[in-house]
Design a protein around this motif. Structure first.
Motif, PDB file in Angstrom:
ATOM      1  N   ASP A   1     -55.931 -56.750   5.057  1.00 42.24           N
ATOM      2  CA  ASP A   1     -55.514 -57.847   4.613  1.00 42.24           C
ATOM      3  C   ASP A   1     -54.039 -57.924   4.374  1.00 42.24           C
ATOM      4  N   PRO A   2     -53.182 -58.782   4.631  1.00 46.11           N
ATOM      5  CA  PRO A   2     -52.148 -58.917   4.312  1.00 46.11           C
ATOM      6  C   PRO A   2     -51.374 -59.280   2.953  1.00 46.11           C
ATOM      7  N   ALA A   3     -52.759 -59.903   2.304  1.00 44.28           N
ATOM      8  CA  ALA A   3     -52.697 -60.545   0.899  1.00 44.28           C
ATOM      9  C   ALA A   3     -52.903 -58.817   0.140  1.00 44.28           C
ATOM     10  N   PHE A   4     -54.040 -58.724   0.378  1.00 43.63           N
ATOM     11  CA  PHE A   4     -53.948 -56.383  -0.182  1.00 43.63           C
ATOM     12  C   PHE A   4     -52.228 -56.182   0.042  1.00 43.63           C
TER      13      PHE A   4
ATOM     14  N   VAL B   1     -46.909 -51.147  -7.035  1.00 47.68           N
ATOM     15  CA  VAL B   1     -45.772 -50.370  -6.844  1.00 47.68           C
ATOM     16  C   VAL B   1     -44.338 -50.990  -7.266  1.00 47.68           C
ATOM     17  N   ILE B   2     -43.595 -51.562  -6.817  1.00 46.08           N
ATOM     18  CA  ILE B   2     -42.295 -52.301  -7.230  1.00 46.08           C
ATOM     19  C   ILE B   2     -42.477 -52.243  -8.771  1.00 46.08           C
ATOM     20  N   VAL B   3     -43.278 -53.175  -9.066  1.00 46.24           N
ATOM     21  CA  VAL B   3     -43.013 -52.999 -10.306  1.00 46.24           C
ATOM     22  C   VAL B   3     -43.489 -52.184 -11.026  1.00 46.24           C
ATOM     23  N   VAL B   4     -44.269 -51.039 -11.010  1.00 41.97           N
ATOM     24  CA  VAL B   4     -43.846 -49.631 -12.036  1.00 41.97           C
ATOM     25  C   VAL B   4     -43.231 -48.906 -11.709  1.00 41.97           C
TER      26      VAL B   4
ATOM     27  N   VAL C   1     -39.131 -66.571 -13.942  1.00 45.69           N
ATOM     28  CA  VAL C   1     -40.568 -67.027 -14.637  1.00 45.69           C
ATOM     29  C   VAL C   1     -41.124 -67.453 -12.423  1.00 45.69           C
ATOM     30  N   PHE C   2     -42.374 -67.065 -12.157  1.00 50.12           N
ATOM     31  CA  PHE C   2     -42.629 -67.706 -10.821  1.00 50.12           C
ATOM     32  C   PHE C   2     -42.156 -66.068 -10.214  1.00 50.12           C
ATOM     33  N   ALA C   3     -41.816 -65.663 -10.371  1.00 53.49           N
ATOM     34  CA  ALA C   3     -41.035 -64.733  -8.963  1.00 53.49           C
ATOM     35  C   ALA C   3     -40.958 -63.220  -9.902  1.00 53.49           C
ATOM     36  N   LEU C   4     -40.881 -62.268  -9.343  1.00 50.30           N
ATOM     37  CA  LEU C   4     -40.476 -61.136  -9.333  1.00 50.30           C
ATOM     38  C   LEU C   4     -40.238 -60.251 -10.928  1.00 50.30           C
ATOM     39  N   PRO C   5     -38.367 -60.856 -11.722  1.00 54.87           N
ATOM     40  CA  PRO C   5     -37.745 -59.720 -12.482  1.00 54.87           C
ATOM     41  C   PRO C   5     -39.000 -60.521 -14.011  1.00 54.87           C
ATOM     42  N   GLY C   6     -39.218 -61.935 -13.604  1.00 57.56           N
ATOM     43  CA  GLY C   6     -40.268 -62.345 -14.469  1.00 57.56           C
ATOM     44  C   GLY C   6     -41.688 -61.275 -14.428  1.00 57.56           C
ATOM     45  N   MET C   7     -42.083 -61.260 -13.815  1.00 54.83           N
ATOM     46  CA  MET C   7     -43.732 -59.944 -13.950  1.00 54.83           C
ATOM     47  C   MET C   7     -43.047 -58.576 -14.080  1.00 54.83           C
ATOM     48  N   VAL C   8     -41.924 -58.472 -13.965  1.00 53.58           N
ATOM     49  CA  VAL C   8     -41.324 -56.374 -14.172  1.00 53.58           C
ATOM     50  C   VAL C   8     -40.838 -56.859 -15.748  1.00 53.58           C
ATOM     51  N   LEU C   9     -40.731 -58.041 -15.947  1.00 57.11           N
ATOM     52  CA  LEU C   9     -39.730 -58.543 -17.368  1.00 57.11           C
ATOM     53  C   LEU C   9     -41.088 -58.009 -18.401  1.00 57.11           C
ATOM     54  N   ALA C  10     -42.537 -58.822 -18.118  1.00 53.31           N
ATOM     55  CA  ALA C  10     -43.558 -58.599 -18.625  1.00 53.31           C
ATOM     56  C   ALA C  10     -43.838 -57.277 -18.345  1.00 53.31           C
ATOM     57  N   THR C  11     -44.087 -56.899 -17.183  1.00 50.37           N
ATOM     58  CA  THR C  11     -44.341 -55.312 -18.129  1.00 50.37           C
ATOM     59  C   THR C  11     -44.193 -54.423 -18.398  1.00 50.37           C
TER      60      THR C  11
ATOM     61  N   SER D   1     -46.236 -65.134 -13.549  1.00 54.15           N
ATOM     62  CA  SER D   1     -45.833 -65.243 -12.345  1.00 54.15           C
ATOM     63  C   SER D   1     -46.923 -66.199 -11.632  1.00 54.15           C
ATOM     64  N   GLY D   2     -47.355 -67.331 -12.191  1.00 60.69           N
ATOM     65  CA  GLY D   2     -47.760 -68.245 -11.552  1.00 60.69           C
ATOM     66  C   GLY D   2     -49.027 -67.263 -10.266  1.00 60.69           C
ATOM     67  N   LYS D   3     -49.339 -66.460 -10.294  1.00 62.46           N
ATOM     68  CA  LYS D   3     -50.649 -65.869  -9.420  1.00 62.46           C
ATOM     69  C   LYS D   3     -50.817 -66.951  -7.817  1.00 62.46           C
ATOM     70  N   ILE D   4     -49.220 -66.633  -7.372  1.00 61.04           N
ATOM     71  CA  ILE D   4     -49.427 -67.569  -6.048  1.00 61.04           C
ATOM     72  C   ILE D   4     -49.792 -66.237  -4.767  1.00 61.04           C
ATOM     73  N   ALA D   5     -50.155 -66.421  -4.538  1.00 67.30           N
ATOM     74  CA  ALA D   5     -51.182 -65.167  -3.135  1.00 67.30           C
ATOM     75  C   ALA D   5     -49.855 -64.554  -1.886  1.00 67.30           C
ATOM     76  N   GLY D   6     -50.002 -64.017  -2.145  1.00 67.77           N
ATOM     77  CA  GLY D   6     -48.874 -63.737  -1.182  1.00 67.77           C
ATOM     78  C   GLY D   6     -47.913 -63.385  -1.487  1.00 67.77           C
ATOM     79  N   ARG D   7     -47.058 -63.651  -2.595  1.00 70.27           N
ATOM     80  CA  ARG D   7     -45.499 -64.045  -3.101  1.00 70.27           C
ATOM     81  C   ARG D   7     -45.754 -63.284  -4.975  1.00 70.27           C
ATOM     82  N   THR D   8     -46.199 -63.893  -5.400  1.00 70.86           N
ATOM     83  CA  THR D   8     -46.549 -63.346  -7.109  1.00 70.86           C
ATOM     84  C   THR D   8     -48.109 -62.683  -7.200  1.00 70.86           C
ATOM     85  N   GLU D   9     -48.526 -61.877  -6.675  1.00 73.54           N
ATOM     86  CA  GLU D   9     -50.077 -60.976  -7.041  1.00 73.54           C
ATOM     87  C   GLU D   9     -49.708 -60.241  -6.883  1.00 73.54           C
ATOM     88  N   THR D  10     -50.338 -59.230  -7.789  1.00 73.31           N
ATOM     89  CA  THR D  10     -50.388 -58.122  -7.674  1.00 73.31           C
ATOM     90  C   THR D  10     -52.074 -57.232  -7.546  1.00 73.31           C
ATOM     91  N   LEU D  11     -52.223 -56.235  -7.738  1.00 68.59           N
ATOM     92  CA  LEU D  11     -53.586 -56.121  -7.691  1.00 68.59           C
ATOM     93  C   LEU D  11     -54.833 -56.474  -8.753  1.00 68.59           C
TER      94      LEU D  11
END
Length: 293
Positions: free
Chosen positions: A57-60, A68-71, A142-152, A224-234
């Motif tokens: 599935d593209p979402a997965f 992987v990118i965030v880690v 916020v609601f983008a990859l930089p915010g997710m990386v920063l939070a991690t 992240s806002g948990k946007i499927a297909g955009r800001t959703e990690t596993l």
């Protein structure tokens, strides 16, 4: 005819240890092994085809790549930061400054990840202290990859430092001082003397940081806002599929995370004995004149 020796009975201390170990195994089995076994069973209950469809599935796929990118960003950043902070605490810092720095770095361990995420939103969100200015200059946190990386990065901040500090204290400064006396620069001393001595402490800290980054949910969910297909990690993908009544997809993503966690656990067991051995053998390693060769 000599009488046979009476059979030996387990010592009371041995029986107590066996009982404690059995109790611990039962406890871990109920809390950890049984739930993981159920996840494994539920994942393959509908057959391999359903699992493959979930993984295709593209979402997965996007959630896995984003994880992987965030880690891949957070772990190297925290590794470098952890080594620098460890050197500052053990080799350069004052007693008062050490306590303040140590407390500040250890704060993410005491705070709930949700609080970390909320704090980042208050600073980098649209109406935050810096968020409006950043948005005006085309930078979205916020609601983008930089915010997710920063939070991690924030939630996994202390692990490398806390593993390297004891090793630095154990090995002392004799070899570093010898290398400096023989004319080695600070970088040469670090690269040839300090880094080889702390390498297994760094490796174990990297493993812990990786495990924390892979499993992070609270802080990433907020920013992240948990946007499927955009800001959703596993981890977010598991929840989203579960509440959407797609159990196979949720179980498959959870199983992938569990496999990654098991691999991380194996790496921890590999690195930890070497870390202790390096600390114990620090005084018997090569002399400091290796730094000037």
């Amino acid at each position: 005819m000599s009488a046979s020796a009476p059979p030996t009975r387990p010592r009371p201390g041995l029986r107590a240890r066996l009982a404690l170990r059995s109790l611990a195994l039962v406890y871990l089995g109920m809390l950890l092994l049984l739930p993981l076994g159920m996840v494994f069973y539920r994942t393959f209950e509908s057959g391999l085809g359903a699992v493959w469809d979930a993984m295709s599935d593209p979402a997965f796929t996007h959630a896995f790549k984003l994880t992987v990118i965030v880690v891949a960003i957070a772990v190297p950043v925290n590794t470098i930061f952890g080594i620098v902070c460890a050197l500052a605490l053990v080799r350069r810092g004052s007693t008062r400054g050490n306590g303040l720095l140590n407390a500040a770095i250890g704060l993410p361990l005491a705070l709930s990840p949700v609080i970390v995420g909320l704090a980042l939103v208050l600073v980098y969100g649209k109406d935050g202290w810096l968020g409006g200015w950043l948005l005006d200059h085309g930078v979205r946190i916020v609601f983008a990859l930089p915010g997710m990386v920063l939070a991690t990065i924030v939630v996994s901040l202390p692990f490398v430092m806390r593993e390297v500090v004891p090793v630095l204290r154990e090995i002392g400064t004799d070899q570093e001082q010898a290398a400096s006396t023989l004319g080695a620069s600070g970088w040469q001393t670090f690269r040839r003397i300090t880094l080889p001595a702390i390498r297994w402490g760094v490796a174990y800290g990297v493993v812990l940081t990786t495990a924390r980054a892979l499993g992070e949910y609270g802080a990433v969910a907020v920013v992240s806002g948990k946007i499927a297909g955009r800001t959703e990690t596993l981890t977010l993908h598991v929840e989203e599929r579960f509440v959407s009544f797609e159990p196979v997809a949720a179980y498959t993503a959870a199983l992938v995370l569990a496999v990654l966690a098991v691999l991380t656990l194996l790496a921890m067991n590999v690195f930890k004995p070497r870390t202790r051995k390096e600390a114990a053998d620090g005084d018997r390693s090569a002399p400091g004149d290796e730094a000037v060769r």
